[in-house]
Design a protein around this motif. Structure first.
Motif, PDB file in Angstrom:
ATOM      1  N   LYS A 198     -98.092 107.959  11.470  1.00  0.00           N
ATOM      2  CA  LYS A 198     -98.544 106.622  11.096  1.00  0.00           C
ATOM      3  C   LYS A 198    -100.043 106.459  11.384  1.00  0.00           C
ATOM      4  CE  LYS A 198     -94.994 104.093   9.642  1.00  0.00           C
ATOM      5  NZ  LYS A 198     -95.046 103.328   8.358  1.00  0.00           N
ATOM      6  N   ARG A 199    -100.750 105.769  10.468  1.00  0.00           N
ATOM      7  CA  ARG A 199    -102.175 105.517  10.687  1.00  0.00           C
ATOM      8  C   ARG A 199    -102.410 104.373  11.653  1.00  0.00           C
ATOM      9  NH1 ARG A 199    -104.749 104.993   4.748  1.00  0.00           N
ATOM     10  NH2 ARG A 199    -103.242 103.303   4.756  1.00  0.00           N
ATOM     11  N   GLY A 200    -101.511 103.403  11.685  1.00  0.00           N
ATOM     12  CA  GLY A 200    -101.671 102.265  12.577  1.00  0.00           C
ATOM     13  C   GLY A 200    -102.536 101.153  12.017  1.00  0.00           C
ATOM     14  N   LYS A 201    -102.860 101.189  10.731  1.00  0.00           N
ATOM     15  CA  LYS A 201    -103.664 100.106  10.142  1.00  0.00           C
ATOM     16  C   LYS A 201    -102.855  98.814  10.069  1.00  0.00           C
ATOM     17  CE  LYS A 201    -106.524 100.778   6.742  1.00  0.00           C
ATOM     18  NZ  LYS A 201    -107.104 101.139   5.428  1.00  0.00           N
ATOM     19  N   LYS A 202    -101.587  98.921   9.741  1.00  0.00           N
ATOM     20  CA  LYS A 202    -100.735  97.733   9.648  1.00  0.00           C
ATOM     21  C   LYS A 202    -100.208  97.310  11.019  1.00  0.00           C
ATOM     22  CE  LYS A 202     -99.254  98.715   4.895  1.00  0.00           C
ATOM     23  NZ  LYS A 202     -98.115  99.026   3.994  1.00  0.00           N
ATOM     24  N   ASN A 203     -99.944  98.296  11.861  1.00  0.00           N
ATOM     25  CA  ASN A 203     -99.469  98.018  13.226  1.00  0.00           C
ATOM     26  C   ASN A 203    -100.051  99.071  14.139  1.00  0.00           C
ATOM     27  OD1 ASN A 203     -98.186  97.523  15.622  1.00  0.00           O
ATOM     28  ND2 ASN A 203     -96.095  97.768  14.847  1.00  0.00           N
ATOM     29  N   VAL A 204    -101.084  98.706  14.901  1.00  0.00           N
ATOM     30  CA  VAL A 204    -101.810  99.675  15.715  1.00  0.00           C
ATOM     31  C   VAL A 204    -100.921 100.295  16.805  1.00  0.00           C
ATOM     32  CG1 VAL A 204    -102.668  98.098  17.503  1.00  0.00           C
ATOM     33  CG2 VAL A 204    -104.041 100.089  16.828  1.00  0.00           C
ATOM     34  N   MET A 205     -99.840  99.627  17.169  1.00  0.00           N
ATOM     35  CA  MET A 205     -98.952 100.184  18.190  1.00  0.00           C
ATOM     36  C   MET A 205     -98.158 101.377  17.664  1.00  0.00           C
ATOM     37  SD  MET A 205     -99.999  98.300  20.503  1.00  0.00           S
ATOM     38  CE  MET A 205     -99.005  98.901  21.849  1.00  0.00           C
ATOM     39  N   GLU A 206     -98.223 101.614  16.355  1.00  0.00           N
ATOM     40  CA  GLU A 206     -97.557 102.776  15.757  1.00  0.00           C
ATOM     41  C   GLU A 206     -98.518 103.937  15.544  1.00  0.00           C
ATOM     42  OE1 GLU A 206     -95.921 101.395  12.078  1.00  0.00           O
ATOM     43  OE2 GLU A 206     -94.062 100.708  13.002  1.00  0.00           O
ATOM     44  N   VAL A 207     -99.782 103.770  15.914  1.00  0.00           N
ATOM     45  CA  VAL A 207    -100.794 104.777  15.590  1.00  0.00           C
ATOM     46  C   VAL A 207    -100.397 106.153  16.122  1.00  0.00           C
ATOM     47  CG1 VAL A 207    -102.202 104.311  17.660  1.00  0.00           C
ATOM     48  CG2 VAL A 207    -103.264 105.314  15.631  1.00  0.00           C
ATOM     49  N   GLY A 208    -100.464 107.150  15.242  1.00  0.00           N
ATOM     50  CA  GLY A 208    -100.178 108.524  15.618  1.00  0.00           C
ATOM     51  C   GLY A 208     -98.713 108.870  15.744  1.00  0.00           C
ATOM     52  N   SER A 209     -97.815 107.915  15.498  1.00  0.00           N
ATOM     53  CA  SER A 209     -96.378 108.183  15.658  1.00  0.00           C
ATOM     54  C   SER A 209     -95.891 109.176  14.610  1.00  0.00           C
ATOM     55  CB  SER A 209     -95.574 106.883  15.537  1.00  0.00           C
ATOM     56  OG  SER A 209     -95.897 105.998  16.586  1.00  0.00           O
ATOM     57  N   VAL A 210     -95.230 110.217  15.069  1.00  0.00           N
ATOM     58  CA  VAL A 210     -94.689 111.229  14.153  1.00  0.00           C
ATOM     59  C   VAL A 210     -93.443 110.669  13.482  1.00  0.00           C
ATOM     60  CG1 VAL A 210     -93.741 113.557  13.954  1.00  0.00           C
ATOM     61  CG2 VAL A 210     -95.562 113.097  15.606  1.00  0.00           C
ATOM     62  N   ILE A 211     -93.418 110.720  12.152  1.00  0.00           N
ATOM     63  CA  ILE A 211     -92.240 110.213  11.443  1.00  0.00           C
ATOM     64  C   ILE A 211     -91.555 111.287  10.605  1.00  0.00           C
ATOM     65  CG2 ILE A 211     -93.100 107.842  11.378  1.00  0.00           C
ATOM     66  CD1 ILE A 211     -93.782 108.301   8.426  1.00  0.00           C
ATOM     67  N   ALA A 212     -92.235 112.427  10.407  1.00  0.00           N
ATOM     68  CA  ALA A 212     -91.607 113.509   9.644  1.00  0.00           C
ATOM     69  C   ALA A 212     -92.377 114.809   9.843  1.00  0.00           C
ATOM     70  CB  ALA A 212     -91.545 113.163   8.155  1.00  0.00           C
ATOM     71  N   VAL A 213     -91.689 115.921   9.682  1.00  0.00           N
ATOM     72  CA  VAL A 213     -92.304 117.248   9.644  1.00  0.00           C
ATOM     73  C   VAL A 213     -91.728 117.970   8.432  1.00  0.00           C
ATOM     74  CG1 VAL A 213     -92.594 119.463  10.812  1.00  0.00           C
ATOM     75  CG2 VAL A 213     -92.637 117.349  12.146  1.00  0.00           C
TER      76      VAL A 213
END
Length: 487
Positions: free
Chosen positions: A240-255
């Motif tokens: 996640k980039r975190g532009k919409k929700n900064v608390m999600e920044v860097g969260s891995v959602i898929a590989v």
């Protein structure tokens, strides 16, 4: 009717005090938080994004190898005696490549590229990388361990394969130069015509094991880290980039496009936490951080330990360990079944790296005491062997980090292969690594000037405004009532 001067001064002073209160405790924190949300998101052209894509300085990568001083006795069943050799110091340059933004779901995809440079001058005293280390032969022992788990009836074939591949070895120990086992590689000759070694080499080509490189003329090169060096990791990571929700920044959602893994049980397959190179801002002591480690195929959840400081910046220290898989409900799904978990402090890495190794803390720190009883020469120390990260809590920036992990192998005992008949059947340490980060003076000063100096200036101004404003109000009221008394 004109307002008396003292009352006028009191009103103005009251306005100053009120403005100090509003600006210092309401407006500025709101503005700062809003600005940080923009700056800490992985938006294009921000400083955080640039540093996230390519760390502009080298990380410390230290490797410690265990030399077996009584290998002849271990071959006959004795408890191993080890001597730590290290550190072998490498500069580690990390970069994300093939980076693509996806506006529709506020994500970024990328691949990893790591480059290592050996620094003899920063390694342990007198170490050149050419020292000969005696250690369990990871390939021979690992092959026997893997087959004993999955196809024990094939152990006789493995014994014949080992004799064919390694020309009837006298023992199960490798004599190897440090840099050869770490990066340059050792050669395994698969140019054999006998059935057993040929069958093993054919299987290796079908299901490659971590660390193997297939070369011409049926040669296989094996090293611990050589395949990682200056090679783009094939896996595509989505965060996640975190532009919409900064608390999600860097969260891995898929590989590789998959929203979860398929190697563990239940929730252990979930991608939870950031990719370990960026964290959300506004950290509180009660917050439980989450970081997904691709190297260990699992999420780590460091916990708050204490307040620290780094180069004049206040930080919070978080610590972590491998955990007790058998007794921690959150971690039991990393085992095939709750009653099949390894001892405390060990994690079976076979499904993750396709090699029968166990991960632990260095020197079996925070592990089952029985592990230490079966190896001599280890001295666990939380200061030298623990995992610790010091975060600046407002921005979530890791200021100092030391991530440490040890890799071990089981010296299995089996009557099916002659060389393994007297092996001690213990968990034996092979090596441990420390990956270290410490923000240099340039980036610390940048953080100070962009965040802490303005914050301190506002902190002084708001108290100045409130104090002098309140004092002005008090003086104005006093003079107002004095003038009325005189009248």
């Amino acid at each position: 009717m004109l307002m008396p001067k003292p009352l006028k001064y009191a009103t103005i002073s009251g306005g100053v005090a009120l403005f100090g209160l509003l600006f210092g405790w309401v407006l500025f924190p709101t503005i700062l938080k809003s600005q940080l949300k923009k700056e800490m998101a992985l938006s294009k052209k921000t400083d955080v994004r640039k540093m996230w894509e390519k760390i502009p300085f080298a990380l410390d990568f230290k490797v410690y190898l265990f030399n077996y001083t009584n290998y002849e006795e271990v071959q006959k069943g004795a408890i191993p005696i080890v001597k730590e050799i290290g550190p072998y110091y490498f500069e580690e340059w990390k970069e994300k490549v093939e980076v693509e933004d996806h506006d529709e779901d506020d994500t970024i995809t990328y691949k990893k590229l790591d480059v290592f440079y050996f620094r003899e001058d920063l390694s342990g005293p007198g170490l050149t990388g050419e020292e000969v280390i005696v250690m369990p032969h990871m390939f021979m022992v690992g092959m026997a361990v893997a087959v004993s788990r999955d196809k024990p009836v094939m152990l006789n074939v493995v014994g014949k394969a080992l004799n064919g591949l390694f020309d009837t070895p006298k023992d199960l120990f490798l004599r190897v130069k440090a840099l050869d086992i770490l990066f340059r590689g050792i050669i395994i000759n698969c140019a054999r015509t006998e059935f057993a070694p040929k069958a093993v080499c054919t299987q290796l080509k079908k299901e490659p094991v971590s660390g193997l490189v297939f070369e011409p003329n049926n040669q296989i090169r094996f090293s611990l880290f050589g395949t990682r060096n200056n090679t783009i990791d094939p896996h595509v990571v989505t965060v996640k980039r975190g532009k919409k929700n900064v608390m999600e920044v860097g969260s891995v959602i898929a590989v590789d496009g998959n929203p979860e893994q398929t190697i563990w049980r239940e929730h252990c397959n979930n991608y939870e936490g950031t990719d370990g190179t960026v964290f959300p801002p506004f950290l509180k002591e009660t917050d439980r951080l989450q970081s997904f480690s691709g190297d260990l195929c699992r999420t780590f959840r460091p916990w708050y330990q204490k307040k620290t400081s780094y180069r004049g910046i206040k930080t919070n220290r978080y610590i972590a360990n491998i955990g007790d898989l058998a007794n921690d409900p959150e971690l039991q799904c990393l085992c095939d079944a709750p009653d099949k978990c390894p001892p405390k402090g060990l994690m079976d890495m076979n499904k993750c790296i396709k090699a029968p190794m166990y991960a632990s803390m260095p020197h079996f720190l925070d592990s089952d005491p029985a592990l230490l009883e079966n190896v001599k020469g280890l001295s666990p120390d939380v200061e030298q062997h623990g995992i610790e990260i010091d975060f600046e809590p407002i921005t979530g920036t890791p200021m100092v980090a030391k991530q440490r992990v040890q890799f071990n192998i089981q010296l299995i005992q089996t009557d099916k292969i002659e060389l393994f008949k007297q092996f001690p059947n213990t968990i034996a340490p092979l090596f441990w690594i420390e990956e270290g980060l410490a923000l240099n003076k340039t980036f610390v000063n940048m953080l100070k000037h962009q965040l802490f100096i303005p914050k301190r200036v506002v902190g002084v101004l708001r108290w100045w405004m409130v104090s002098f404003g309140s004092l002005g109000v008090l003086i104005g009221i006093v003079f107002h009532f004095r003038s009325k008394t005189r009248l």
